[in-house]
Design a protein around this motif. Structure first.
Motif, PDB file in Angstrom:
ATOM      1  N   ALA A 107       0.815  -1.214   0.000  1.00  0.00           N
ATOM      2  CA  ALA A 107       0.000   0.000   0.000  1.00  0.00           C
ATOM      3  C   ALA A 107       0.847   1.263   0.000  1.00  0.00           C
ATOM      4  CB  ALA A 107      -0.931  -0.002   1.217  1.00  0.00           C
ATOM      5  N   ASN A 108       2.078   1.166   0.523  1.00  0.00           N
ATOM      6  CA  ASN A 108       2.940   2.345   0.561  1.00  0.00           C
ATOM      7  C   ASN A 108       3.639   2.611  -0.776  1.00  0.00           C
ATOM      8  OD1 ASN A 108       2.805   3.184   3.456  1.00  0.00           O
ATOM      9  ND2 ASN A 108       3.524   1.084   3.755  1.00  0.00           N
ATOM     10  N   THR A 109       3.687   1.608  -1.633  1.00  0.00           N
ATOM     11  CA  THR A 109       4.429   1.756  -2.890  1.00  0.00           C
ATOM     12  C   THR A 109       3.536   1.749  -4.123  1.00  0.00           C
ATOM     13  OG1 THR A 109       4.767  -0.635  -3.125  1.00  0.00           O
ATOM     14  CG2 THR A 109       6.427   0.600  -1.875  1.00  0.00           C
ATOM     15  N   ASN A 110       2.309   1.247  -3.998  1.00  0.00           N
ATOM     16  CA  ASN A 110       1.452   1.161  -5.174  1.00  0.00           C
ATOM     17  C   ASN A 110       1.218   2.534  -5.798  1.00  0.00           C
ATOM     18  OD1 ASN A 110       1.259  -1.555  -4.733  1.00  0.00           O
ATOM     19  ND2 ASN A 110      -0.808  -1.504  -3.873  1.00  0.00           N
ATOM     20  N   ALA A 123       3.957  13.313  -2.013  1.00  0.00           N
ATOM     21  CA  ALA A 123       3.781  13.374  -0.568  1.00  0.00           C
ATOM     22  C   ALA A 123       2.608  12.488  -0.169  1.00  0.00           C
ATOM     23  CB  ALA A 123       3.549  14.813  -0.130  1.00  0.00           C
ATOM     24  N   GLY A 124       2.560  12.122   1.101  1.00  0.00           N
ATOM     25  CA  GLY A 124       1.478  11.278   1.579  1.00  0.00           C
ATOM     26  C   GLY A 124       1.689  10.924   3.036  1.00  0.00           C
ATOM     27  N   THR A 125       1.034   9.885   3.482  1.00  0.00           N
ATOM     28  CA  THR A 125       1.212   9.383   4.846  1.00  0.00           C
ATOM     29  C   THR A 125       1.498   7.897   4.784  1.00  0.00           C
ATOM     30  OG1 THR A 125      -1.172   9.015   5.065  1.00  0.00           O
ATOM     31  CG2 THR A 125      -0.308  11.117   5.887  1.00  0.00           C
ATOM     32  N   TRP A 126       2.311   7.455   5.715  1.00  0.00           N
ATOM     33  CA  TRP A 126       2.696   6.042   5.778  1.00  0.00           C
ATOM     34  C   TRP A 126       1.499   5.212   6.224  1.00  0.00           C
ATOM     35  CZ3 TRP A 126       6.727   3.539   3.930  1.00  0.00           C
ATOM     36  CH2 TRP A 126       7.014   2.247   4.373  1.00  0.00           C
ATOM     37  N   LYS A 127       1.269   4.106   5.538  1.00  0.00           N
ATOM     38  CA  LYS A 127       0.081   3.297   5.779  1.00  0.00           C
ATOM     39  C   LYS A 127       0.331   2.117   6.711  1.00  0.00           C
ATOM     40  CE  LYS A 127      -1.960   4.639   1.376  1.00  0.00           C
ATOM     41  NZ  LYS A 127      -0.932   5.676   1.128  1.00  0.00           N
ATOM     42  N   GLY A 128       1.524   2.038   7.258  1.00  0.00           N
ATOM     43  CA  GLY A 128       1.788   1.010   8.251  1.00  0.00           C
ATOM     44  C   GLY A 128       2.258  -0.303   7.651  1.00  0.00           C
ATOM     45  N   PRO A 129       2.272  -1.382   8.436  1.00  0.00           N
ATOM     46  CA  PRO A 129       1.668  -1.454   9.780  1.00  0.00           C
ATOM     47  C   PRO A 129       2.449  -0.722  10.871  1.00  0.00           C
ATOM     48  CG  PRO A 129       2.773  -3.510   9.258  1.00  0.00           C
ATOM     49  CD  PRO A 129       2.836  -2.677   8.015  1.00  0.00           C
ATOM     50  N   VAL A 130       3.787  -0.556  10.685  1.00  0.00           N
ATOM     51  CA  VAL A 130       4.571   0.179  11.670  1.00  0.00           C
ATOM     52  C   VAL A 130       4.496   1.666  11.337  1.00  0.00           C
ATOM     53  CG1 VAL A 130       6.868   0.492  12.654  1.00  0.00           C
ATOM     54  CG2 VAL A 130       6.102  -1.791  11.970  1.00  0.00           C
ATOM     55  N   PRO A 162       4.075  11.204   8.377  1.00  0.00           N
ATOM     56  CA  PRO A 162       4.006  12.051   7.173  1.00  0.00           C
ATOM     57  C   PRO A 162       5.206  11.835   6.246  1.00  0.00           C
ATOM     58  CG  PRO A 162       4.716  13.339   9.062  1.00  0.00           C
ATOM     59  CD  PRO A 162       4.352  11.987   9.594  1.00  0.00           C
ATOM     60  N   LEU A 163       4.925  11.817   4.948  1.00  0.00           N
ATOM     61  CA  LEU A 163       5.950  11.669   3.925  1.00  0.00           C
ATOM     62  C   LEU A 163       5.944  12.900   3.030  1.00  0.00           C
ATOM     63  CD1 LEU A 163       5.216   7.976   2.828  1.00  0.00           C
ATOM     64  CD2 LEU A 163       7.017   8.748   4.396  1.00  0.00           C
ATOM     65  N   VAL A 164       7.101  13.469   2.814  1.00  0.00           N
ATOM     66  CA  VAL A 164       7.195  14.627   1.927  1.00  0.00           C
ATOM     67  C   VAL A 164       7.353  14.145   0.489  1.00  0.00           C
ATOM     68  CG1 VAL A 164       8.256  16.013   3.751  1.00  0.00           C
ATOM     69  CG2 VAL A 164       9.709  14.820   2.095  1.00  0.00           C
ATOM     70  N   TYR A 168       9.616   0.813   0.225  1.00  0.00           N
ATOM     71  CA  TYR A 168       9.321  -0.620   0.247  1.00  0.00           C
ATOM     72  C   TYR A 168       9.756  -1.266   1.561  1.00  0.00           C
ATOM     73  CZ  TYR A 168      14.301  -1.009  -1.028  1.00  0.00           C
ATOM     74  OH  TYR A 168      15.670  -0.905  -1.061  1.00  0.00           O
ATOM     75  N   ALA A 169      10.400  -0.502   2.419  1.00  0.00           N
ATOM     76  CA  ALA A 169      10.901  -1.039   3.686  1.00  0.00           C
ATOM     77  C   ALA A 169       9.763  -1.186   4.693  1.00  0.00           C
ATOM     78  CB  ALA A 169      11.985  -0.113   4.233  1.00  0.00           C
ATOM     79  N   PRO A 170       9.992  -1.936   5.769  1.00  0.00           N
ATOM     80  CA  PRO A 170       8.943  -2.085   6.800  1.00  0.00           C
ATOM     81  C   PRO A 170       8.658  -0.778   7.537  1.00  0.00           C
ATOM     82  CG  PRO A 170      10.571  -3.845   6.954  1.00  0.00           C
ATOM     83  CD  PRO A 170      11.122  -2.836   6.023  1.00  0.00           C
ATOM     84  N   ILE A 171       9.588   0.176   7.470  1.00  0.00           N
ATOM     85  CA  ILE A 171       9.412   1.477   8.118  1.00  0.00           C
ATOM     86  C   ILE A 171       9.638   2.563   7.080  1.00  0.00           C
ATOM     87  CG2 ILE A 171      10.094   0.699  10.430  1.00  0.00           C
ATOM     88  CD1 ILE A 171      12.905   1.732   9.833  1.00  0.00           C
ATOM     89  N   PRO A 172       9.070   3.747   7.271  1.00  0.00           N
ATOM     90  CA  PRO A 172       9.300   4.835   6.315  1.00  0.00           C
ATOM     91  C   PRO A 172      10.742   5.340   6.416  1.00  0.00           C
ATOM     92  CG  PRO A 172       8.016   5.616   8.185  1.00  0.00           C
ATOM     93  CD  PRO A 172       8.137   4.132   8.351  1.00  0.00           C
ATOM     94  N   LEU A 173      11.417   5.358   5.276  1.00  0.00           N
ATOM     95  CA  LEU A 173      12.809   5.786   5.256  1.00  0.00           C
ATOM     96  C   LEU A 173      12.963   6.966   4.297  1.00  0.00           C
ATOM     97  CD1 LEU A 173      14.792   2.408   5.272  1.00  0.00           C
ATOM     98  CD2 LEU A 173      14.494   4.027   7.151  1.00  0.00           C
ATOM     99  N   GLN A 174      12.767   8.136   4.813  1.00  0.00           N
ATOM    100  CA  GLN A 174      13.081   9.366   4.098  1.00  0.00           C
ATOM    101  C   GLN A 174      14.157  10.076   4.915  1.00  0.00           C
ATOM    102  OE1 GLN A 174       9.398  11.615   3.522  1.00  0.00           O
ATOM    103  NE2 GLN A 174       9.315  10.890   1.414  1.00  0.00           N
ATOM    104  N   PHE A 175      15.356  10.094   4.371  1.00  0.00           N
ATOM    105  CA  PHE A 175      16.438  10.681   5.146  1.00  0.00           C
ATOM    106  C   PHE A 175      17.415  11.408   4.231  1.00  0.00           C
ATOM    107  CE2 PHE A 175      17.991   6.466   4.015  1.00  0.00           C
ATOM    108  CZ  PHE A 175      19.304   6.694   3.628  1.00  0.00           C
ATOM    109  N   ILE A 176      18.125  12.343   4.838  1.00  0.00           N
ATOM    110  CA  ILE A 176      19.182  13.076   4.163  1.00  0.00           C
ATOM    111  C   ILE A 176      20.511  12.661   4.764  1.00  0.00           C
ATOM    112  CG2 ILE A 176      20.242  15.360   3.886  1.00  0.00           C
ATOM    113  CD1 ILE A 176      17.470  16.528   3.585  1.00  0.00           C
ATOM    114  N   GLY A 177      21.438  12.298   3.885  1.00  0.00           N
ATOM    115  CA  GLY A 177      22.802  12.016   4.297  1.00  0.00           C
ATOM    116  C   GLY A 177      23.731  13.047   3.692  1.00  0.00           C
ATOM    117  N   ASN A 178      24.753  13.384   4.424  1.00  0.00           N
ATOM    118  CA  ASN A 178      25.767  14.320   3.911  1.00  0.00           C
ATOM    119  C   ASN A 178      27.109  13.868   4.466  1.00  0.00           C
ATOM    120  OD1 ASN A 178      26.635  16.529   2.416  1.00  0.00           O
ATOM    121  ND2 ASN A 178      26.479  17.935   4.152  1.00  0.00           N
TER     122      ASN A 178
END
Length: 783
Positions: free
Chosen positions: A276-279, A305-312, A317-319, A421-431
């Motif tokens: 549901a998070n990737t469709n 943008a959207g919201t994470w549908k879980g289950p975790v 919120p997703l940007v 596609y991960a079990p948890i939402p992974l939106q991150f910035i690395g530098n």
């Protein structure tokens, strides 16, 4: 009476001797030596050979070199190269890794795979040294080394201009000019410009499939929004040389590269994920409907943008993320090569270099409007190195070289990763800043105890260090990421040292035959896994090492009309570095891209090269290689979690070894080429047709064996044979030529690379198709 010289007899066609093979001089052992006198497995390619084969960049050179695989990478790895020799090398661009094949331009080390798909700009020759070069070129040359030697300014006041036009509006301009500025002071300027449209259509899915439930971004008309695989490359190099006599030779050079093109040409070959998070739309799973075809994809380069549908973490919120379908690389380099002849027996060489580049690229991994994963990547890099060498000649009995090397390097890797596609939402910035330092001392002695016998010994001590600092911020770039915050501002460190050695004996049985035997070592540096998705994945990995035993012969037969070289090798390979895309043993389910030392292997194979000129004007060349890899043991934790009470030993149990795919990626390779220079009447002009064919065997994808037979079949690039043809006209002075070429003559469809993310849970495999059949016309004028 005076004596008069008799007029020389006019030469008859039957008197003309067959043309001998060209004598090539190489510098593989810190000094000029004839190719056939050097006890190393070397493929040497001159500029004339490059022209006759229509080769203009580094990856094309490998087509005729046995056991060498050079391929441009896909969009997920940016403008980089995968390079292996005898199965040893590296494919990942990340600065945490080290390349296993050393790249050198005019003796200056190029430490990264990013930007390494060089255009062969004003190259005099290319030397490909196969086998570990630990004592000669140092660390990260365990598979071998590739050296580019540029044409030096020499005061000839000449040059050339070349123009090409071909398929998909290919426009290429190349040229160089040599100047005398003052007595003993010379300059040379060369440049290239390349443009070509792409060959993989990027299509708006909603436009091409109305009623699919997926909205279109097109107002109407053509559904093609762009073309991937374009070319946009410009480079310039300037050299200044001071050469008053044979005792002083100073060369200063600078170059600039601007490479801007659409993303590499990629197509989707497997899709199966209902999340549901990737469709891409409610009730529309990610499946085969998004497999577009041989030369198209539905990439969107962004996610909404959207919201994470879980289950975790349901409701998180997703940007929205967005990027251009463009890859850019800009870089420049400065170097100084100083050769001072201190006496008739002593020569001092200094090589100083600085390189700086930056690159930016985006990757829509799923090649569809689905929301599997998107990444924005920006890297900045600088590298400084200094090498000193002292060459000594000790009478007629020996030559020796001693020297030292130092380098300092920093790469900062900025990325915004949106992985859904991960079990948890992974939106991150690395530098992440990555700092590497290396220093080495080395020595080589070549002894001639008897007229036909030569002994060579070498040793090198290398000390290296690396630090990698993780920054894991949220989308605002300030707050530590909710799920990866434990990694934020954590620094991993690696340091180590290594002694490499080489011993070689060669004996010249006759002017036609040289036989040699060599034992040599090499290594590729270790580091810290650069892509942890949880703190348990911040794992170190150690260097991988190889000891190689090689025998071979080099022969010039039939009055040097046939050159036939053969080598056989047996490698003891230890602590192989392989990247795991699934690693539940480190932190549970979810994404994984973790390098680990996988185990030990024995590698054996042989290589053969042929160059023949049986009659005047006819040239035949070919190569053949075979490499077989046999895992001796595999670290258990690399392929599965440890059982209760079990230690992570290197196991020889077939049940453990069988979980790891066999290597190297390619077993069999061969190439064959033929050309004939046809005189055109009495004018002296010539017409030369040439035909080349090259085969590379199957290429395996993932590290571990996949139990799903469908995925296992797709996670393998089939072997392929590619043929090229060229017809060249040259005038009598060879100052003007025009050629017509066709590459991929039989329009064979094949893949350069593939990228399997099924093991990481992304449910996709994408591949990079090779270029279809292309034609081009080239005009070249020398002056």
């Amino acid at each position: 009476m005076p004596a008069f010289a008799q007029d020389a007899k006019a030469p008859q066609a039957s008197d003309a001797p067959a043309k001998q093979n060209e004598e090539i001089v190489v510098t593989a052992q810190f000094r000029e030596q004839k190719l056939q006198d050097t006890p190393l497995a070397i493929t040497a390619v001159t500029s004339a050979m490059l022209d006759s084969r229509s080769q203009t960049n580094i990856s094309e050179v490998a087509n005729q070199a046995p056991s060498v695989v050079l391929r441009p990478q896909g969009a997920s790895f940016g403008p980089s190269l995968t390079a292996t020799i005898r199965g040893l090398g590296q494919a990942d661009f990340n600065p945490a890794y080290e390349p296993g094949v050393g790249l050198y331009i005019d003796d200056v080390y190029y430490p990264r795979l990013t930007g390494a798909n060089f255009d062969l700009l004003d190259v005099e020759r290319v030397e490909i040294l196969r086998g570990p070069q630990g004592t000669i070129t140092g660390r990260n040359s365990e598979g071998g080394a590739i050296k580019f030697i540029s044409r030096r300014p020499n005061g000839t006041d000449g040059g050339y201009l070349q123009a090409t036009y071909g398929s998909r509006n290919r426009i290429q301009m190349r040229g160089s000019a040599d100047f005398t500025l003052a007595p003993s002071l010379y300059a040379r300027v060369s440049g290239t410009f390349s443009h070509q449209e792409g060959f993989v259509d990027r299509i708006d899915y909603g436009c091409a499939n109305p009623g699919s439930g997926i909205a279109s971004t097109r107002a109407g008309g053509d559904c093609v929004v762009g073309k991937d695989g374009s070319v946009g490359y410009q480079a310039i190099r300037a050299m200044l040389r001071y050469n008053p006599d044979d005792r002083v030779d100073i060369l200063l050079s600078g170059d600039y590269v601007n490479d801007s093109r659409t993303n590499p040409p990629e197509v989707l070959i497997y899709a199966n994920l209902n999340n549901a998070n990737t469709n891409p739309a409610p009730g529309v799973p990610y499946d085969s409907r998004f497999i577009c075809g041989q030369f198209c994809n539905y990439a969107t380069t962004g996610q909404p943008a959207g919201t994470w549908k879980g289950p975790v973490a349901a409701g998180f919120p997703l940007v929205g993320t967005q990027g251009e379908n463009q890859s850019t690389y800009k870089g420049y380099g400065l170097s100084g090569n100083i050769d001072l002849k201190l006496s008739d027996s002593l020569k001092l060489t200094s090589i100083t270099a600085y390189r700086n580049w930056k690159t930016r690229f985006n990757s829509d991994d799923d090649l569809s409007p689905a929301n599997i994963g998107f990444g924005e990547n920006r890297l900045t890099h600088w590298f400084w190195s200094q090498e000193l060498r002292l060459n000594a000649k000790i009478g007629d009995i020996a030559e020796a070289t001693v020297g030292g090397f130092y380098s300092d390097e920093k790469t900062t890797y900025f990325t915004f990763q949106d992985i859904r596609y991960a079990p948890i939402p992974l939106q991150f910035i690395g530098n992440d800043p990555v700092r590497s330092k290396s220093k080495a001392v080395f020595g080589t002695v070549i002894v001639h105890p008897a007229p036909a016998l030569t002994l060579t010994g070498g040793i090198r001590y290398t000390d290296e260090s690396k630090s990698y600092t993780f920054f894991r911020k949220g989308p605002d770039g300030v707050t530590p990421n909710v799920f990866l915050g434990a990694l934020d501002n954590v620094t991993g460190r690696y340091s180590g040292n290594k002694v490499d050695y080489r011993g070689s004996v060669d004996y010249r049985f006759s002017p036609e035959l040289l036989v040699y035997a060599t034992v040599a070592t090499g290594f590729k540096g270790g580091g810290i896994g650069p892509r942890p998705f949880n703190p348990a994945q911040a794992q170190p990995f150690n260097p991988e090492k190889v000891t190689s035993y090689e025998i071979g012969f080099k022969s010039d037969l039939f009055d040097k009309r046939v050159r036939f070289n053969v080598s056989g090798f047996y490698n003891k390979f230890k602590d192989a570095q392989l990247t795991l895309l699934s690693c539940p043993q480190f932190g549970g389910p979810g994404p994984c891209a973790l390098p680990q030392n996988a185990g030990n292997a024995d590698i054996k194979g042989f290589e053969a090269e042929l160059a023949a000129t049986p009659v005047e004007g006819l040239q035949i060349d070919g190569s053949l290689s075979y490499v077989k890899w046999n895992w001796k043991c595999v670290a258990i934790q690399v392929v599965r979690p440890l059982a209760a009470g079990e230690t992570n030993a290197c196991s020889s149990d077939p049940a453990v070894v069988g979980l790891l795919n066999p290597q190297p990626p390619i077993k069999w390779q061969w190439s064959a080429g033929i050309q004939y220079e046809i005189p055109m009447g009495t004018s002296g002009d010539t017409l030369t047709p040439r035909f080349d064919a090259a085969y590379q065997g199957a290429l395996l994808g993932s590290t571990t064996v996949n139990a799903n037979p469908v995925i296992a079949a797709l996670d393998k690039i089939p072997g392929r044979t590619i043929a090229n043809a060229r017809l060249t006209y040259k005038n009598v002075s060879h100052a003007f030529d025009i050629s017509v070429e066709v590459t991929n003559l039989f329009d064979h469809y094949y893949y350069q690379t593939n990228f399997d993310l099924t093991g990481a849970g992304a449910g996709l495999i994408k591949a990079q198709p090779g270029r279809p059949r292309e034609w081009a016309i080239t005009v070249k004028k020398k002056f």
